[in-house]
Design an enzyme around this catalytic site. Structure first.
Site, short mmCIF file in Angstrom:
data_model
loop_
_atom_site.label_atom_id
_atom_site.label_comp_id
_atom_site.label_asym_id
_atom_site.label_seq_id
_atom_site.Cartn_x
_atom_site.Cartn_y
_atom_site.Cartn_z
N LYS A 52 40.07 52.74 41.71
CA LYS A 52 38.78 52.51 42.36
C LYS A 52 38.55 53.71 43.55
CE LYS A 52 36.91 48.68 45.05
NZ LYS A 52 37.17 47.52 45.60
N SER A 127 33.68 43.94 44.66
CA SER A 127 33.34 45.39 44.84
C SER A 127 33.73 46.27 43.62
CB SER A 127 33.41 46.12 46.04
OG SER A 127 34.92 46.01 46.44
N SER A 151 37.30 40.96 45.38
CA SER A 151 36.69 42.10 44.75
C SER A 151 37.52 42.60 43.65
CB SER A 151 36.49 43.37 45.91
OG SER A 151 35.48 43.32 46.43
#
Ligand code: GLN
Length: 446
Positions: A52, A127, A151
């Site tokens: 990420k 997210s 997330s």
């Protein structure tokens, strides 16, 4: 590694899971590993992994999907990235996300929209949407996300993959661009439970750079995956199966209950009476911490600086106004307000008290049960554009994942079935530092 990039070039243009690729360095690293030979005991050697974009990677642009960090090239690796490199895993690239991990659909990225591979008109969740899509679409077998309020688990549920949010303190946060420091954890997203356990083995453990990382011994998370859950006592909170949960999601979870009973576990209804206050408390706590953490983005030390500024105040105001997106600004305002003199007691302090009540609810249930189960999210993946203009609706999607972060517990999403052709995840919640029970149960279930 070559095949990974060739496939990625075919698949990712339609999905948008990656923001930037590490191709030259990855190919070089793969050749080095080939030359020295793979150690058979090292299960992550040569495995392509994605990261990420809020986890810093030395020499590889790290943006947190914000214009603020558009051209930011870190000078050091996050501890988890150091561990990946030490295990000879190959870092393929950085995944799209909601800006600074604020959001639940990956639509808050400053750079692009990521599409759900099961239905490209739908969001991948967020997210960590890019990380979940990278795995679900077969681009990489392992990706790493971060989870502050859901997330990792929610996008895993929306994409039909396995996602683990470890216990707070299990994994070092050093090099994770901070959002809510008392809530953030890094964790793995994979196709299978066993892969997930192997990936957590790689990144877990105490780190002197992170004062909140734990010295608790790290077990081998792949041990004990034997399919046996006989006698396991599982709690099903009634608040997780009530109003607001899509009946088709409820049906998938009821089928999961039956499966665990067939496997010899007992499942009983319990109550987490204060979990309904989780979203309210979370948005005060997470935003307050975020407003403090984001002060460092001042146009001086990092990243974006506005052009044609007249004086110092202008540098601050214009750089932050132009560099941050709307959702990030909303959090900064909410957090700054909650922490300000005259409001602190009514908001931030009160939210901390609610957090304690939520922790006590979990402790009470764990006196009698080994694990808690329920849905991850109230619905399957929604349409791109449907919720982005309605922050409160978006915030409510995290009602079932947020209490786990507030209490610092481990939580995992395991694929459990489908609703209208879209994946639905089962959430397994464990006692602090008992990820092993979640892996054992998830392995028996999947
Ligand atoms: N959707 C939640 C938020 O926007 C959780 C995000 C996260 O876990 N990083 O804050």
């Amino acid at each position: 590694t070559k095949a990974t990039f060739a496939n990625l070039r075919q698949v990712d243009p339609q999905l948008g899971a990656f923001l930037n690729l590490n191709e030259d360095a990855a190919l070089k690293r793969a050749a080095e590993i080939d030359a020295k030979g793979i150690n058979p005991d090292n299960v992550m050697a040569g495995i392509p992994v994605a990261v990420k974009d809020n986890i810093v990677t030395k020499g590889l642009t790290t943006t947190a999907a914000s214009k603020m960090l558009e051209n930011f090239v870190p000078v050091y690796d996050a501890t988890v990235v150091e561990k990946m490199r030490a295990s000879d895993a190959i870092i393929i690239g950085k995944n799209n996300m909601d800006e600074f991990a604020m959001g639940g659909s990956t639509e808050n990225s400053a750079f692009k929209v990521t599409h759900n591979p099961w239905d490209v008109s739908r969001v991948p969740g967020g997210s960590s949407g890019g990380s979940a899509v990278a795995v679900a679409s077969g681009q990489v077998p392992v990706a790493f996300g971060s989870d502050t309020g859901g997330s990792i688990r929610q996008p895993s549920s929306f994409n039909g993959v396995v996602g683990m949010k470890p216990t707070y303190g299990r994994v070092s946060r050093w090099g994770l661009i901070a959002f809510g420091s008392s809530l953030d954890q890094i964790g793995p997203i994979t196709r299978s439970v066993k892969d997930n356990a192997a990936a957590l083995n790689m990144i877990a453990g105490y780190d002197q750079h992170d004062g909140t990382s734990s010295k608790q011994a790290v077990p081998d998370f792949t041990a004990g995956l034997d399919g046996n859950v006989k006698g396991m006592k599982i709690a099903l909170p009634k608040e997780y199966m009530g109003e607001g949960i899509d009946p088709k999601v409820r049906e998938v979870i009821n089928n999961a209950v039956k499966k665990f009973e067939e496997l010899g576990a007992t499942v009983e209804e319990v109550s987490l009476p204060n979990s309904k206050y989780g979203v309210s408390a979370y948005y005060i706590i997470a935003s307050s911490e975020a407003s403090s953490n984001l002060q460092r983005f001042d146009g001086i030390r990092y990243g974006f600086r506005a052009k044609d500024v007249k004086n110092l105040e202008d540098v601050y105001v214009r750089s932050r106004s132009e560099g941050f997106g709307d959702e990030v600004k909303r959090r900064i305002m909410l957090g700054t307000f909650s922490l300000s003199a005259g409001y602190y007691d009514a908001y931030f302090h009160k939210a901390g008290q609610v957090r304690t009540m939520i922790i006590n609810d979990f402790n009470k249930v764990f006196e009698d049960y080994d694990m808690i189960m329920g849905p991850v999210a109230p619905t399957p993946a929604f349409k791109i554009g449907d919720e982005i203009s309605d922050p409160i609706t978006m915030y409510m999607n995290d009602v079932l994942t947020i209490p786990v972060n507030l209490a610092g517990l481990p939580g995992m999403s395991v694929p459990a079935g489908f609703a209208d052709g879209l994946p639905v995840g089962l959430q397994l919640i464990g006692k602090a530092f008992d990820e092993s029970t979640l892996y054992k149960a998830g392995y028996a279930f999947e």
